[in-house]
Write an enzyme that holds these catalytic residues in place. Sequence first.
Site: not given
Length: 400
Positions: A22, A296
Amino acid sequence: MTSPLPPFDWDIFCCVVDNFGDIGVTWRLARQLKQEGALPAQKSEVQVQVRLWVDDLVSFARICPALDPAQDGQWVDGIYVQHWHERLPADMTPARVVIEAFACELPAPFIERMAEQTTPPCWINLEYLSAESWVEDCHGLASPQQVGSQRLDKYFFFPGFTARTGGLLCERGLIVERERWQQDVAGLAAYWASLGLPPQREDELRVSLFTYESEALRSLAEGWRQSVTPVTLLLPLGRSLDDVLIGAGLAEAIPGARAGDLLQAGNLTVKLLPMTDQRGYDRLLWSCDLNLVRGEDSFVRAQWAGRPFLWHIYQQEEDAHMVKLDGFLDHYLSPLPAPAGQWLRRFNHALNRGEHTGELWAQWPQYAAIWQQHGRTWPQRLLADGDLVTRLVKFLESRI
């Protein structure tokens, strides 16, 4: 006496999860907004001001060495980094746009201050990246939030792979910079030397690997060890280390493994690397023939590298992550001939399910050329409708 802080255009909140995922995305977002995030009606000569709120500065410092985890607030690369804890700074005023990254939930006192503004900020919930079809229907929707007597709208912004989503983070000029790097033979030789490696041989494959634990890595490393083609593996110290070294027959090296070690097993050479900053990781991806990535942030950066990659997605209950994986593969594999696409889908599935990969890796020579060509053209398809920051600024045109 400390200088007063300027009015901020962007506030970004990040709760660090799984160490680097994140915060990796939000740190890239903050830096790109600083450079390219001029809001509608903002004069071109006025500097964009970005404040990044982070709850775990120690983890953040692993990918941003210039950060001092002991400081409550500090400037890094033109971004004001604020340690996010229970108490807000007394003189804090919310920015014109407030982003809560990945549903991290803004602190209640901050929301109350948002509602107190004469013109409340535009509130964006930046969601996780997904290629699932439902994302297009939810992207841009408003969720009314009642704060005392004030109503605030929170907008859902979904990164994605189609024109009806928020796109992907990609700095202006990144692809040109990557092309220049990959075509610079002398520069690449100097880069390998900086890692303690000789220039790459014509018959050699260089592979980077930054994944979670997986039994599949053991058979993959075994295949590389027995490969006719020499393989040099660039392995940052982390969660995948044990599986790789066990598969390579180097289990005895695990207890004393250190960054800088160079290990040999058959036709496999393993170079252990320290954690690097994001700029350094981009260059590693650009330099390798194949990249195994996770989560990600590294997943998106592998796509901009223009090289073949395998994605080890973050595991979720009831195999929900496999649905997300297949949603992406439906997009990514659609331009490929059926046999190559089927092979690549099986390979990604095997990595994520911890299955044996020996037979799949044996087919690399058969499909490598078409995969390499696809890797070069794929970024152009993704950027045809603009990157995430471009789409985000456009989205805000009628809302601030």
